[in-house]
Design a protein around this motif. Structure first.
Motif, PDB file in Angstrom:
ATOM      1  N   ALA A   1     -12.524   9.287 -62.651  1.00 55.97           N
ATOM      2  CA  ALA A   1     -12.136   9.854 -61.359  1.00 55.97           C
ATOM      3  C   ALA A   1     -10.730   9.375 -61.042  1.00 55.97           C
ATOM      4  O   ALA A   1     -10.381   8.215 -61.301  1.00 55.97           O
ATOM      5  N   TYR A   2      -9.923  10.271 -60.484  1.00 52.82           N
ATOM      6  CA  TYR A   2      -8.544   9.973 -60.124  1.00 52.82           C
ATOM      7  C   TYR A   2      -8.369  10.263 -58.635  1.00 52.82           C
ATOM      8  O   TYR A   2      -8.733  11.345 -58.166  1.00 52.82           O
ATOM      9  N   VAL A   3      -7.827   9.311 -57.898  1.00 52.47           N
ATOM     10  CA  VAL A   3      -7.677   9.448 -56.451  1.00 52.47           C
ATOM     11  C   VAL A   3      -6.190   9.520 -56.117  1.00 52.47           C
ATOM     12  O   VAL A   3      -5.400   8.687 -56.582  1.00 52.47           O
ATOM     13  N   TYR A   4      -5.823  10.504 -55.310  1.00 55.86           N
ATOM     14  CA  TYR A   4      -4.421  10.729 -54.965  1.00 55.86           C
ATOM     15  C   TYR A   4      -4.214  10.679 -53.459  1.00 55.86           C
ATOM     16  O   TYR A   4      -5.087  11.072 -52.682  1.00 55.86           O
ATOM     17  N   ARG A   5      -3.025  10.192 -53.052  1.00 54.51           N
ATOM     18  CA  ARG A   5      -2.495  10.432 -51.708  1.00 54.51           C
ATOM     19  C   ARG A   5      -1.281  11.320 -51.908  1.00 54.51           C
ATOM     20  O   ARG A   5      -0.301  10.902 -52.519  1.00 54.51           O
ATOM     21  N   GLY A   6      -1.353  12.539 -51.412  1.00 59.04           N
ATOM     22  CA  GLY A   6      -0.317  13.494 -51.755  1.00 59.04           C
ATOM     23  C   GLY A   6      -0.368  13.726 -53.255  1.00 59.04           C
ATOM     24  O   GLY A   6      -1.414  14.068 -53.809  1.00 59.04           O
TER      25      GLY A   6
ATOM     26  N   SER B   1     -12.907  11.549 -45.748  1.00 57.63           N
ATOM     27  CA  SER B   1     -13.569  12.076 -44.562  1.00 57.63           C
ATOM     28  C   SER B   1     -14.276  13.365 -44.949  1.00 57.63           C
ATOM     29  O   SER B   1     -14.094  13.879 -46.060  1.00 57.63           O
ATOM     30  N   ARG B   2     -15.083  13.884 -44.060  1.00 60.39           N
ATOM     31  CA  ARG B   2     -15.699  15.181 -44.329  1.00 60.39           C
ATOM     32  C   ARG B   2     -14.594  16.208 -44.513  1.00 60.39           C
ATOM     33  O   ARG B   2     -13.657  16.281 -43.725  1.00 60.39           O
TER      34      ARG B   2
ATOM     35  N   PRO C   1      -6.519  19.578 -55.857  1.00 58.75           N
ATOM     36  CA  PRO C   1      -7.211  20.419 -54.879  1.00 58.75           C
ATOM     37  C   PRO C   1      -6.655  20.206 -53.476  1.00 58.75           C
ATOM     38  O   PRO C   1      -6.140  19.135 -53.153  1.00 58.75           O
ATOM     39  N   THR C   2      -6.769  21.224 -52.649  1.00 62.26           N
ATOM     40  CA  THR C   2      -6.296  21.147 -51.266  1.00 62.26           C
ATOM     41  C   THR C   2      -7.463  21.328 -50.304  1.00 62.26           C
ATOM     42  O   THR C   2      -8.555  21.759 -50.691  1.00 62.26           O
ATOM     43  N   ASN C   3      -7.215  21.028 -49.034  1.00 64.80           N
ATOM     44  CA  ASN C   3      -8.243  21.248 -48.019  1.00 64.80           C
ATOM     45  C   ASN C   3      -8.609  22.722 -47.928  1.00 64.80           C
ATOM     46  O   ASN C   3      -9.761  23.074 -47.661  1.00 64.80           O
TER      47      ASN C   3
ATOM     48  N   SER D   1      -0.023   8.030 -44.765  1.00 65.97           N
ATOM     49  CA  SER D   1      -0.717   9.107 -44.058  1.00 65.97           C
ATOM     50  C   SER D   1      -0.880  10.360 -44.910  1.00 65.97           C
ATOM     51  O   SER D   1      -1.381  11.377 -44.426  1.00 65.97           O
ATOM     52  N   GLU D   2      -0.462  10.306 -46.170  1.00 65.51           N
ATOM     53  CA  GLU D   2      -0.598  11.467 -47.047  1.00 65.51           C
ATOM     54  C   GLU D   2      -2.076  11.822 -47.225  1.00 65.51           C
ATOM     55  O   GLU D   2      -2.937  10.937 -47.264  1.00 65.51           O
ATOM     56  N   PRO D   3      -2.399  13.115 -47.353  1.00 63.30           N
ATOM     57  CA  PRO D   3      -3.808  13.505 -47.510  1.00 63.30           C
ATOM     58  C   PRO D   3      -4.390  13.018 -48.834  1.00 63.30           C
ATOM     59  O   PRO D   3      -3.698  12.947 -49.851  1.00 63.30           O
TER      60      PRO D   3
END
Length: 202
Positions: free
Chosen positions: A68-73, A158-159, A177-179, A54-56
């Motif tokens: 490109a690098y994709v992270y959860r948390g 998500s958006r 980066p953060t929301n 459930s990490e962002p």
């Protein structure tokens, strides 16, 4: 047509990613993104190891790395080669929220060119989408990724998901980066958003 990578994280790398304790964002980028499996990716190839926690989710696109690098948390769950904007059509740098998503999108700027799994970053036409990935900057400003990677990425974002496009390499590191970062950028582009909504969808 982009092809799915036949390479995956090694068992040791996957275990390390799934079991690692939380770490500072800079440390995560400076270590996981420099793993041999990531740095040796050939054009049109990617790695993916998402536990579905459930990490962002956040995304970093490094222009010098063309990856490109994709992270959860703070944990790296995916990496892919990309093709960013060529000379004269450079991809803008900054933190962008995903503004719009469309699985079957066509451009009205470039002769209805297909943009599968499109994720819009700006209202003037810059997006992440599936497309040709020769291993060097070749797009009109968009961030092209392999088709199967685009599909996986599309499924977990998500958006509002924050995307950092940076001139820094993985060796230099970055702050994820953060929301809040993305929301600030979206606020700054509210006028452009309003203008776009009054025109035909791109």
């Amino acid at each position: 047509m982009a092809q799915r990578s036949t390479r995956w994280f090694s068992a040791m790398t996957a275990a390390a990613l799934m079991m690692a304790l939380p770490a500072p964002a800079f440390a995560a980028a400076a270590s996981d993104a420099l793993a041999p499996e990531v740095t040796s990716l050939a054009p049109n190839r990617f790695l993916w190891n998402d536990s579905g926690s459930s990490e962002p989710v956040s995304i970093v696109v490094s222009i010098p790395d063309q990856k490109a690098y994709v992270y959860r948390g703070t944990m790296l769950i995916g990496a892919s080669t990309v093709s960013t904007g060529k000379d004269g059509k450079e991809t803008p740098v900054g933190v962008f929220p995903i503004l719009q998503k469309s699985e079957k999108h066509k451009s009205n700027l470039y002769d209805s060119a297909p943009m599968p799994f499109m994720q819009r970053l700006t209202w003037d036409g810059v997006a992440i989408h599936a497309g040709m990935n020769p291993g060097f900057p070749a797009s009109h400003g968009c961030i092209r990724v392999p088709t199967d990677f685009a599909k996986k990425l599309f499924a977990i974002t998500s958006r509002g998901t924050p995307v950092l496009v940076t001139d820094a390499s993985a060796a230099e590191g970055w702050t994820l980066p953060t929301n809040a970062d993305a929301a600030a950028m979206q606020s700054e582009t509210a006028t452009a958003n309003e203008a776009w909504l009054q025109t035909a969808s791109r």
